[in-house]
Design an enzyme around this catalytic site. Structure first.
Site, mmCIF file in Angstrom:
data_model
loop_
_atom_site.group_PDB
_atom_site.id
_atom_site.type_symbol
_atom_site.label_atom_id
_atom_site.label_comp_id
_atom_site.label_asym_id
_atom_site.label_seq_id
_atom_site.Cartn_x
_atom_site.Cartn_y
_atom_site.Cartn_z
ATOM 1 N N ASP A 140 0.806 -1.222 0.000
ATOM 2 C CA ASP A 140 0.000 0.000 0.000
ATOM 3 C C ASP A 140 0.841 1.275 0.000
ATOM 4 O OD1 ASP A 140 -2.230 -1.653 0.117
ATOM 5 O OD2 ASP A 140 -2.221 -1.660 2.300
ATOM 6 N N LYS B 121 1.748 2.169 -5.167
ATOM 7 C CA LYS B 121 2.272 1.633 -6.447
ATOM 8 C C LYS B 121 1.346 1.956 -7.616
ATOM 9 C CE LYS B 121 2.278 -2.387 -4.374
ATOM 10 N NZ LYS B 121 2.077 -2.018 -2.965
ATOM 11 N N GLY C 17 -4.618 -4.153 -3.794
ATOM 12 C CA GLY C 17 -5.589 -3.108 -4.101
ATOM 13 C C GLY C 17 -4.787 -1.879 -4.471
ATOM 14 N N HIS C 18 -4.764 -1.551 -5.755
ATOM 15 C CA HIS C 18 -3.939 -0.439 -6.241
ATOM 16 C C HIS C 18 -4.851 0.717 -6.664
ATOM 17 C CE1 HIS C 18 -0.360 -3.345 -7.193
ATOM 18 N NE2 HIS C 18 -0.739 -3.357 -5.936
ATOM 19 N N GLN D 257 1.907 -6.038 -3.243
ATOM 20 C CA GLN D 257 2.353 -6.150 -1.851
ATOM 21 C C GLN D 257 3.649 -5.342 -1.662
ATOM 22 O OE1 GLN D 257 1.352 -9.493 -3.435
ATOM 23 N NE2 GLN D 257 -0.551 -8.491 -2.922
HETATM 24 P P1 GDP Z 1 -0.791 0.383 -3.546
HETATM 25 O O1 GDP Z 1 -1.396 -0.889 -3.085
HETATM 26 O O2 GDP Z 1 0.687 0.433 -3.316
HETATM 27 O O3 GDP Z 1 -1.141 0.739 -4.955
HETATM 28 O O4 GDP Z 1 -1.403 1.515 -2.612
HETATM 29 P P2 GDP Z 1 -2.964 1.679 -2.182
HETATM 30 O O5 GDP Z 1 -3.718 2.176 -3.335
HETATM 31 O O6 GDP Z 1 -3.444 0.445 -1.505
HETATM 32 O O7 GDP Z 1 -2.836 2.733 -1.019
HETATM 33 C C1 GDP Z 1 -2.329 4.001 -1.235
HETATM 34 C C2 GDP Z 1 -3.386 5.033 -0.835
HETATM 35 O O8 GDP Z 1 -2.791 6.299 -0.703
HETATM 36 C C3 GDP Z 1 -4.470 5.187 -1.878
HETATM 37 O O9 GDP Z 1 -5.673 5.502 -1.210
HETATM 38 C C4 GDP Z 1 -3.988 6.384 -2.702
HETATM 39 O O10 GDP Z 1 -5.051 7.085 -3.315
HETATM 40 C C5 GDP Z 1 -3.338 7.221 -1.645
HETATM 41 N N1 GDP Z 1 -2.191 8.019 -2.086
HETATM 42 C C6 GDP Z 1 -1.224 7.706 -2.987
HETATM 43 N N2 GDP Z 1 -0.279 8.666 -3.016
HETATM 44 C C7 GDP Z 1 -0.653 9.593 -2.114
HETATM 45 C C8 GDP Z 1 -0.066 10.819 -1.651
HETATM 46 O O11 GDP Z 1 1.008 11.238 -2.076
HETATM 47 N N3 GDP Z 1 -0.747 11.497 -0.678
HETATM 48 C C9 GDP Z 1 -1.923 11.052 -0.156
HETATM 49 N N4 GDP Z 1 -2.508 11.788 0.780
HETATM 50 N N5 GDP Z 1 -2.498 9.910 -0.562
HETATM 51 C C10 GDP Z 1 -1.863 9.184 -1.526
HETATM 52 P P1 IMO Z 2 -0.952 -4.141 -2.252
HETATM 53 O O1 IMO Z 2 -0.502 -4.688 -3.582
HETATM 54 C C1 IMO Z 2 -0.983 -4.590 2.091
HETATM 55 C C2 IMO Z 2 -1.039 -8.699 3.648
HETATM 56 C C3 IMO Z 2 -2.279 -9.167 4.366
HETATM 57 C C4 IMO Z 2 -1.674 -10.171 5.333
HETATM 58 C C5 IMO Z 2 -0.564 -10.804 4.499
HETATM 59 C C6 IMO Z 2 -0.963 -12.113 3.827
HETATM 60 O O2 IMO Z 2 -2.240 -3.404 -2.306
HETATM 61 O O3 IMO Z 2 0.148 -3.365 -1.610
HETATM 62 P P2 IMO Z 2 -2.526 -12.750 1.774
HETATM 63 O O4 IMO Z 2 -3.942 -12.395 1.482
HETATM 64 O O5 IMO Z 2 -1.557 -12.303 0.752
HETATM 65 O O6 IMO Z 2 -2.356 -14.201 2.121
HETATM 66 O O7 IMO Z 2 -2.194 -11.955 3.137
HETATM 67 O O8 IMO Z 2 -0.223 -9.858 3.500
HETATM 68 N N1 IMO Z 2 -1.275 -8.170 2.279
HETATM 69 C C7 IMO Z 2 -1.204 -6.872 1.962
HETATM 70 N N2 IMO Z 2 -1.013 -5.781 2.737
HETATM 71 N N3 IMO Z 2 -1.111 -4.462 0.751
HETATM 72 C C8 IMO Z 2 -1.277 -5.543 -0.041
HETATM 73 O O9 IMO Z 2 -1.270 -5.465 -1.391
HETATM 74 C C9 IMO Z 2 -1.377 -6.821 0.562
HETATM 75 N N4 IMO Z 2 -1.565 -8.073 0.089
HETATM 76 C C10 IMO Z 2 -1.494 -8.886 1.152
HETATM 77 O O10 IMO Z 2 -2.916 -8.106 5.031
HETATM 78 O O11 IMO Z 2 -1.067 -9.498 6.401
HETATM 79 MG MG MG Z 3 -2.924 -1.574 -1.810
#
Ligand code: GDP
Ligand code: IMO
Ligand code: MG
Length: 431
Positions: free
Chosen positions: A22, A25, A49-50, A233
């Protein structure tokens, strides 16, 4: 000869998370996509979840590469990915609803493994049997699917094309044995509810171009196309180098791009490593700089730190340079990208962990075991007290932010080339 040399110069750049996932990416892949011809995912599945935000659209992708909003790029789901057809179908449908039809631009590897409905149930059964020591999995069936892959019993996308029902039944029957005899798990209703949409998803997958992706990608490189590989991840969740067993079931690191796409190690180009200006983790497992106090709550509230896939609150803490240095080593990071700097806009001071105190000694080396005996040691820097979300050029960065960035760069010895100051595509500043 000169032509040969040119072809060999095409490399795959990899973008991956350096923390516990998270990091942002999805946003950065979307920002960088205009520079590439091909965008691929190489591991993980719908546990990811991207999130992307632009033109008032906020979209969360789970299986599909984050390059799909940028015109007719080639998007590939590589062999290292695990696909749940039911979730895939929902993703495709919701993209169609906002005007994006991917049937011509998305390719799927025939070697990618399928998450069966019973894999999800096995994930749930296994987690509930673990009680207090559960991993905190996303319950998407990731662990059981990779277990079957390594156990040489998985079903792959290519299997859809021949005698699929038969192969499916044989696997599901075996899973049911396990669910009933080993886990004593009441599976019937859940399986019945899920199977129908799952098979509808299989029909959706069939509408896409199913390819031998290793040939496809290498041919694209030979044809001079540029490729970016999008990690899921993060490094600290890697099956080998993360905080085992509190990890995911794939190699999330740069090397995973080789096995997850079928490209040789020498074909890896830049490695973009993404980190948040602080840390988060969702699910169980060690987290040395976790803040179980008001500051942690503030980071969660301002950073909106709730899981993109499960909605669970994310655990929050200060930036951990010991862990980050380790992640950089494992991945060979060439460019750092710092996300969510804006979340700490109003902090008076900001702490950064620069070493761990373990059994009476200070160390900068990330240890094999993390337990309560690992005490993070911090340096404290001044906050910038500026609204960064409106800052649109590096020349407008407040001095305290520049000092924060320089401190990190000096410690890690890798340049920070992008700073993100908000969730929107436009809130991205290159240095
Ligand atoms: P990913 O899994 O690495 O793609 O990241 P996620 O989408 O799960 O989580 C990142 C969260 O931070 C999302 O809700 C984005 O919309 C938000 N986000 C990304 N970059 C920024 C930033 O620079 N500032 C803020 N406030 N939010 C951001
Ligand atoms: P993105 O790509 C954050 C965590 C789960 C759990 C562990 C194992 O959005 O960054 P799994 O379902 O893979 O067997 O869970 O890994 N986990 C993540 N945490 N971002 C993710 O993906 C994750 N995918 C799995 O919360 O601790
Ligand atoms: Mg994510």
């Amino acid at each position: 000869m000169s032509n040969m040399k040119k072809n060999y110069q095409m490399k795959v750049d990899v973008l991956l998370g350096l923390q516990w996932g998270d990091e942002g990416k999805g946003k950065v892949v979307d920002v960088l996509t205009p520079r590439y011809d091909v965008i691929t995912r190489f591991q993980g599945g719908p546990n990811a979840g991207h999130t992307l935000e632009f033109n008032n659209i906020k979209h969360v992708l789970h299986t599909i590469p984050s390059g799909i909003f940028r015109g007719d790029k080639i998007n590939i789901i590589g062999n290292g990915v695990v696909i749940d057809p039911s979730i895939f179908k929902k993703e495709i449908q919701s993209l169609k609803n906002i005007g994006f039809d991917l049937t011509k631009t998305l390719y799927i590897s025939k070697k990618a493994h399928l998450i069966l409905p019973t894999h999800r149930l096995l994930d749930a059964a296994s987690e509930s049997a673990k009680g207090d020591s559960k991993i905190g999995s996303t319950l998407k069936g990731i662990g059981p699917t990779y277990r079957d892959k390594i156990g040489r019993e998985g079903l792959r996308v290519g299997d859809i094309l021949h005698n699929f029902e038969e192969k499916y039944r044989a696997r599901v029957d075996q899973h049911i044995e396990l669910l009933t005899k080993f886990y004593n798990f009441d599976y019937k209703q859940a399986l019945q509810d899920y199977e129908k949409q799952w098979f509808e998803g299989i029909e959706v997958i069939k509408q896409f171009q199913l390819v031998d992706s290793e040939h496809f990608i290498n041919d694209l490189l030979l044809a001079g196309k540029s490729v970016i590989a999008e990690g899921a991840q993060g490094t600290m969740l890697d099956i080998d180098f993360g905080s085992y067993p509190f990890v995911t079931s794939s190699n999330t690191i740069a090397a995973g791009a080789c096995t997850g796409l079928g490209i040789a190690p020498g074909k890896i180009g830049k490695v973009y490593g993404i980190f948040k200006a602080y840390c988060t983790r969702v699910g169980s497992g060690p987290f040395p700089t976790e803040l179980l106090n008001e500051t942690g709550d503030t980071l969660r509230r301002i950073g909106n730190e709730f899981g993109s896939t499960t909605g669970r609150p994310r655990r929050c803490g200060w930036l951990d340079l010991v862990a980050l240095r380790y992640a950089i080593m494992i991945n060979g990071v060439t460019d750092l990208i710092m996300m969510k700097a804006d979340v700490m806009d109003q902090f008076e001071t900001i702490k950064i962990c620069t070493s761990y105190f373990i059994e009476g000694e200070l160390t900068r080396n990330f240890p094999n075991e993390i337990d309560d005996g690992v005490i993070p040691v911090y340096e404290e820097l001044a906050g910038w007290k500026t609204d960064l979300t409106a800052v649109d050029a590096i020349s407008k960065f407040p001095e305290a932010l520049n000092r924060y960035i320089l401190f990190i760069e000096e410690f890690l010895q890798v340049p920070i080339t992008i700073v993100s100051v908000g969730p929107n595509r436009s809130q991205t500043i290159e240095r």
